[in-house]
Design a protein around this motif. Structure first.
Motif, PDB file in Angstrom:
ATOM      1  N   ASN A  74       2.885   4.768   5.314  1.00 19.14           N
ATOM      2  CA  ASN A  74       1.671   4.497   4.268  1.00 19.14           C
ATOM      3  C   ASN A  74       0.761   3.424   4.638  1.00 19.14           C
ATOM      4  OD1 ASN A  74       3.190   2.461   3.626  1.00 19.14           O
ATOM      5  ND2 ASN A  74       3.800   2.999   1.504  1.00 19.14           N
ATOM      6  N   LEU A  76       1.111   0.212   5.253  1.00 23.96           N
ATOM      7  CA  LEU A  76       1.249  -1.114   4.785  1.00 23.96           C
ATOM      8  C   LEU A  76       1.135  -1.840   6.091  1.00 23.96           C
ATOM      9  CD1 LEU A  76       4.095  -0.875   1.908  1.00 23.96           C
ATOM     10  CD2 LEU A  76       1.565  -1.454   1.704  1.00 23.96           C
ATOM     11  N   ARG A 100      -6.758   4.698   0.299  1.00 24.57           N
ATOM     12  CA  ARG A 100      -6.152   4.408  -1.069  1.00 24.57           C
ATOM     13  C   ARG A 100      -6.025   5.617  -2.044  1.00 24.57           C
ATOM     14  NH1 ARG A 100      -9.866  -0.003  -1.517  1.00 24.57           N
ATOM     15  NH2 ARG A 100     -11.350   1.107  -2.416  1.00 24.57           N
ATOM     16  N   ARG A 103      -2.950   7.265  -0.581  1.00 25.87           N
ATOM     17  CA  ARG A 103      -1.653   6.748  -1.274  1.00 25.87           C
ATOM     18  C   ARG A 103      -1.572   6.819  -2.703  1.00 25.87           C
ATOM     19  NH1 ARG A 103      -2.875   0.567   1.027  1.00 25.87           N
ATOM     20  NH2 ARG A 103      -1.792   0.634   2.999  1.00 25.87           N
ATOM     21  N   ARG A 104      -2.649   7.148  -3.598  1.00 19.73           N
ATOM     22  CA  ARG A 104      -2.565   7.343  -4.884  1.00 19.73           C
ATOM     23  C   ARG A 104      -2.229   8.866  -5.278  1.00 19.73           C
ATOM     24  NH1 ARG A 104      -8.140   4.703  -7.256  1.00 19.73           N
ATOM     25  NH2 ARG A 104      -7.526   2.439  -6.953  1.00 19.73           N
ATOM     26  N   PHE A 111      11.220   0.799  -3.366  1.00 19.38           N
ATOM     27  CA  PHE A 111      11.778  -0.180  -2.772  1.00 19.38           C
ATOM     28  C   PHE A 111      13.005  -0.738  -2.821  1.00 19.38           C
ATOM     29  CE2 PHE A 111       7.143  -0.321  -3.556  1.00 19.38           C
ATOM     30  CZ  PHE A 111       6.602  -0.919  -2.029  1.00 19.38           C
ATOM     31  N   PHE A 128       2.063   2.266 -13.966  1.00 14.22           N
ATOM     32  CA  PHE A 128       1.575   1.473 -12.883  1.00 14.22           C
ATOM     33  C   PHE A 128       0.706   2.238 -11.867  1.00 14.22           C
ATOM     34  CE2 PHE A 128       0.681  -0.909  -8.885  1.00 14.22           C
ATOM     35  CZ  PHE A 128       0.275  -1.886  -9.416  1.00 14.22           C
ATOM     36  N   ILE A 132      -3.625   2.571 -12.030  1.00 17.34           N
ATOM     37  CA  ILE A 132      -4.397   2.170 -10.918  1.00 17.34           C
ATOM     38  C   ILE A 132      -5.367   3.369 -10.734  1.00 17.34           C
ATOM     39  CG2 ILE A 132      -4.178   2.002  -8.405  1.00 17.34           C
ATOM     40  CD1 ILE A 132      -3.257  -0.568  -9.724  1.00 17.34           C
TER      41      ILE A 132
ATOM     42  N   LEU B 191       6.568  -7.057  -4.245  1.00 18.58           N
ATOM     43  CA  LEU B 191       5.595  -6.506  -5.276  1.00 18.58           C
ATOM     44  C   LEU B 191       4.214  -6.327  -4.798  1.00 18.58           C
ATOM     45  CD1 LEU B 191       6.649  -9.135  -8.183  1.00 18.58           C
ATOM     46  CD2 LEU B 191       7.042  -6.615  -7.815  1.00 18.58           C
ATOM     47  N   GLU B 193       3.543  -5.262  -1.863  1.00 21.43           N
ATOM     48  CA  GLU B 193       3.411  -4.097  -1.221  1.00 21.43           C
ATOM     49  C   GLU B 193       3.512  -2.802  -2.340  1.00 21.43           C
ATOM     50  OE1 GLU B 193       7.183  -3.912   1.221  1.00 21.43           O
ATOM     51  OE2 GLU B 193       6.082  -4.404   3.231  1.00 21.43           O
ATOM     52  N   ALA B 194       4.185  -2.859  -3.130  1.00 26.10           N
ATOM     53  CA  ALA B 194       4.236  -2.036  -4.280  1.00 26.10           C
ATOM     54  C   ALA B 194       2.786  -1.654  -4.838  1.00 26.10           C
ATOM     55  CB  ALA B 194       5.078  -2.481  -5.268  1.00 26.10           C
ATOM     56  N   SER B 195       2.006  -2.892  -5.070  1.00 28.08           N
ATOM     57  CA  SER B 195       0.890  -2.594  -5.599  1.00 28.08           C
ATOM     58  C   SER B 195      -0.218  -1.791  -4.355  1.00 28.08           C
ATOM     59  CB  SER B 195       0.264  -3.977  -5.868  1.00 28.08           C
ATOM     60  OG  SER B 195      -1.057  -4.012  -5.619  1.00 28.08           O
ATOM     61  N   ASP B 196      -0.055  -2.258  -3.201  1.00 29.64           N
ATOM     62  CA  ASP B 196      -0.593  -1.587  -2.182  1.00 29.64           C
ATOM     63  C   ASP B 196      -0.193  -0.275  -2.086  1.00 29.64           C
ATOM     64  OD1 ASP B 196      -2.246  -3.586  -1.203  1.00 29.64           O
ATOM     65  OD2 ASP B 196      -1.096  -4.424   0.007  1.00 29.64           O
ATOM     66  N   ALA B 197       0.996  -0.096  -1.888  1.00 31.06           N
ATOM     67  CA  ALA B 197       1.600   1.473  -1.897  1.00 31.06           C
ATOM     68  C   ALA B 197       1.058   2.447  -2.965  1.00 31.06           C
ATOM     69  CB  ALA B 197       3.112   1.431  -1.892  1.00 31.06           C
ATOM     70  N   PHE B 198       0.721   1.950  -3.885  1.00 28.72           N
ATOM     71  CA  PHE B 198       0.444   2.794  -5.296  1.00 28.72           C
ATOM     72  C   PHE B 198      -1.198   2.954  -5.123  1.00 28.72           C
ATOM     73  CE2 PHE B 198       4.577   2.276  -6.771  1.00 28.72           C
ATOM     74  CZ  PHE B 198       4.764   3.440  -7.257  1.00 28.72           C
ATOM     75  N   GLY B 199      -1.780   2.264  -4.071  1.00 26.20           N
ATOM     76  CA  GLY B 199      -3.136   2.442  -4.159  1.00 26.20           C
ATOM     77  C   GLY B 199      -4.343   1.388  -4.619  1.00 26.20           C
ATOM     78  N   SER B 200      -3.702   0.429  -4.800  1.00 25.63           N
ATOM     79  CA  SER B 200      -4.563  -0.717  -5.720  1.00 25.63           C
ATOM     80  C   SER B 200      -5.692  -1.086  -4.753  1.00 25.63           C
ATOM     81  CB  SER B 200      -3.738  -1.959  -5.960  1.00 25.63           C
ATOM     82  OG  SER B 200      -2.639  -1.685  -6.816  1.00 25.63           O
ATOM     83  N   THR B 201      -6.812  -1.345  -5.499  1.00 25.36           N
ATOM     84  CA  THR B 201      -7.930  -2.088  -4.725  1.00 25.36           C
ATOM     85  C   THR B 201      -7.629  -3.544  -4.818  1.00 25.36           C
ATOM     86  OG1 THR B 201      -9.031  -2.346  -6.688  1.00 25.36           O
ATOM     87  CG2 THR B 201      -9.782  -0.128  -5.816  1.00 25.36           C
ATOM     88  N   GLN B 204      -7.742  -4.881  -8.253  1.00 25.62           N
ATOM     89  CA  GLN B 204      -6.628  -4.415  -9.039  1.00 25.62           C
ATOM     90  C   GLN B 204      -5.404  -5.286  -8.640  1.00 25.62           C
ATOM     91  OE1 GLN B 204      -6.842  -0.301  -8.261  1.00 25.62           O
ATOM     92  NE2 GLN B 204      -7.621   0.343 -10.233  1.00 25.62           N
TER      93      GLN B 204
END
Lengths: 399, 287
Positions: A74, A76, A100, A103-104, A111, A128, A132, B191, B193-201, B204
């Motif tokens: 993904n 990261l 993005r 990912r969305r 995790f 969440f 987003i 946290l 990573e979680a935010s990035d992994a869900f596609g946050s800008t 965000q």
């Protein structure tokens, strides 16, 4: 088309990754490269593909590069070289906006330490991903609630993550990932922080959810038992490279090299092997052609005290013992009428060895492996014991 | 003598003169900026102090403070009672107007510090280079004796409210910057990573994850900033900032222990009330 296709993917951490890649080409080991250049090889030329609807497990000990690998998928972590195709689209060349979007919409991650937001309620955590994406409030609440119901936490929506146990927290993590309705889930050591009993429940539940929702799952673990339990296919990693990819049986029975062999040596084989793997070709007599005399002769040849009886279509009819057969011969009987016994322990091909233990334990005759009434093979006690030690002949290719 | 002779290999470096030249140049060049700032800020502060704060009857202000103290400390009476008694005591001693001036200075100085400090802290947390540059600057700002800032403050803004605010800004902003940076950097990697992994800008991630998680740390920084502002505002009375500090200063000049002590007690009471209220803001929301 595979959902995820990874080709020659490499990641080198350090100042001069290209140089390290060259050295890798020259066949230097991870340790030698670290010594020479100070660069750490995270993932070394990994290639694999994950098909829709399968649970693909990447398994390796700590430091084997599996967590890096899942984070490359993904992005990261940015790859040093190689390509990652998601539904045929090259992920490593996407700009931030396209990334993005993928990912969305296509992937969600679960995790190891849950990564729940402590300042949000359970429901808000599950929301969440949708939040987003700017999904309207009512709709995302509804979807998040559905996801929580799916993992059995529908009654806990207003609690804070700190009020939940580890297993429940990871259910929230799973619900958060599912609420997005992604194509596939990336699960990084998702159950490793849970105690063994809860872990087993979660594994069952994951398999259950997977079979209902047909999600593709890429699961990372360091626990071989877990990998064997949930994986449709397993990739074994060592020092950043994938050593072997195969079904659990293939890996157990035909380890690609010494490393894999050593790894699987301690596995509880009884959990993985099934009747199919340990059954032998049966010695039988045909009820339509043979009589007690033939049966007795065959038993003498093979050194057996009993024999299964089938018809021409291999349908299992029963068994006869040597004693009964010789009684019948004395009476000059030409058929098995009256001496055919039918109290045969039967299992099907998928029965695990653990269950076979209990059956074979108090059975004087071999266990019959039956499919649609047809005799496929027999299991004798010796074969069970031999299979457990790992030396026994195990048939893998006839499945 | 031979030894000192060796050290005298060049004449004294004119650091002091240089600094003066730079300050003079700044004063002259940016007068067009400094003058209106001084003018408008003075108007605003006089309005807040004299029209708003002194306009409200002290009884009401004391009660409002007590109610805020009551709710913010989790519906406990201790701080509320202390506020009532303490503020009444200041009123009783005839220092109410001085108190209002000090409060105005502290409020404005802290508000500006936070408005400037939090964004700088956020930028600092996002860039290792900026952190490397700003860290020594912040150390410098905090360790330089606070009095020294009064000198350029006077040069730029003359005397009164505004140079006080300026000096306090320099002295009191570093904790907010530092702790905002620290708070964001301490947000757990998973946290983020979680935010990035869900596609946050980026924004965000900042507003939905990083700032809420860093909030207690940032609030601790703000608490320190407010307390430092208060201490600086007292010192700033030396350059004509009105308030309780000015009272202490004049007592010092006239060697009158009694009035100095009373004004000093007033500052202590204000400090305690402000400290407890801002501390409770940290805890109250975090738990």
């Amino acid at each position: 088309m595979p959902v995820i296709e990874v080709k020659n993917l490499s990641k080198v951490f350090g100042r001069n990754p290209k140089q390290a890649l060259k050295l890798l080409d020259q066949g230097l080991s991870k340790d030698a490269i670290l010594k020479e250049t100070g660069n750490t090889v995270g993932v070394n030329r990994a290639s694999f593909s994950v098909e829709a609807g399968e649970i693909f497990v990447i398994m390796g000990l700590s430091g084997s590069g599996k967590s890096t690998l899942v984070r490359l998928i993904n992005r990261l972590i940015e790859p040093t070289e190689g390509s990652i195709l998601i539904d045929g689209e090259e992920l490593s060349k996407m700009d931030q906006k396209a990334l993005r979007q993928v990912r969305r919409e296509k992937m969600s991650m679960v995790f190891q330490n849950f990564a729940l937001f402590p300042n949000r309620s359970i429901l808000e955590n599950a929301e969440f991903g949708l939040e987003i994406q700017k999904v309207p409030k009512e709709e995302r609440k509804k979807k998040a609630k559905e996801a929580l119901d799916l993992v059995g936490l529908g009654d806990y929506v207003n609690q804070s993550p700190n009020q939940l146990s580890g297993g429940m927290r990871q259910r929230v993590g799973l619900a958060r990932a599912l609420a997005n309705d992604p194509e596939f889930l990336l699960m990084d050591e998702a159950f490793s922080a849970l105690d063994p009993l809860i872990r087993k429940d979660m594994q069952d539940e994951l398999i259950d959810i997977q079979s209902r929702m047909k999600k593709t799952i890429l699961f990372i673990t360091h626990d071989l038992d877990e990998a064997l339990r949930i994986g449709d296919r397993i990739a074994l990693m060592k020092d950043g490279s994938i050593v072997q990819i195969g079904t659990p049986e293939e890996i157990l029975v035909n380890p690609a090299n010494d490393y894999v062999e050593k790894f699987v040596e301690d596995v509880d084989r009884s959990k993985v092997l099934t009747a199919e793997h340990i059954m032998k070709r049966p010695e039988t007599v045909n009820i339509e052609k043979h009589g007690p005399r033939v049966a007795l002769e065959r038993m003498r040849e093979e050194g057996l005290s009993s024999m299964f009886v089938v018809d021409s279509k291999r349908n299992l009819k029963g068994y006869i013992t040597a004693d009964d057969a010789s009684e019948a011969r004395k009476k000059d009987a030409n058929s098995f009428d009256g001496i055919l016994k039918n109290d045969i322990p039967r299992v099907d091909k998928g029965t695990s060895m653990q269950e076979i233990f209990d059956i074979i334990h108090d059975s004087p005759i071999p266990v019959a492996v039956v499919e649609d009434g047809k005799l496929m093979g027999i299991i004798v006690r010796g074969a069970v014991i031999a299979a457990l030690t790992g030396d026994g002949e195990v048939n893998i290719d006839n499945g | 003598m031979a030894n000192t002779g060796m050290l005298d290999f060049i004449p004294q470096i004119p650091v002091a003169e240089g600094t003066e030249t730079v300050t003079d140049w700044l004063t002259d060049t940016f007068a067009f900026l400094f003058d209106p700032i001084k003018e408008y800020l003075t108007i605003v502060m006089e309005f807040v102090a004299e029209t708003v704060l002194m306009g409200i009857p002290p009884v009401i202000l004391i009660l409002i403070t007590a109610v805020i103290a009551f709710f913010i400390s989790g519906k406990k009476f201790g701080l509320a009672a202390f506020s009532i008694v303490g503020l009444w005591f200041i009123y009783n001693q005839g220092h109410w107007d001085n108190l209002m001036n000090t409060v105005t200075l502290v409020l404005l100085a802290s508000l500006l510090s936070i408005i400037i400090g939090v964004p700088i802290g956020i930028l600092m947390s996002k860039s290792r280079v900026l952190e490397a540059i700003l860290s020594p600057v912040l150390d410098f700002m905090q360790t330089m004796p606070a009095f020294v800032y009064l000198i350029p403050a006077v040069a730029f803004f003359g005397i009164g409210y505004v140079p006080g605010v300026f000096a306090s800004l320099i002295f009191a902003t570093p904790p907010t910057v530092r702790l905002t940076n620290l708070g964001i950097r301490q947000v757990s990697k998973e946290l983020v990573e979680a935010s990035d992994a869900f596609g946050s800008t980026g924004s965000q991630k900042l507003f939905k994850v990083e700032l809420p998680m860093a909030r207690p740390t940032i609030m601790a920084g703000i608490n320190q900033t407010v307390m430092l502002s208060l201490s600086m505002v007292v010192i700033a009375s030396m350059i004509g900032a009105p308030g309780l500090g000015a009272e202490v200063l004049s007592s010092l000049q006239r060697a009158s222990v009694g009035t100095g002590f009373v004004a000093g007690i007033g500052i202590v009471i204000l400090a305690i009330i402000i400290d407890r209220i801002t501390q409770n803001m940290t805890r109250g929301k975090a738990s």
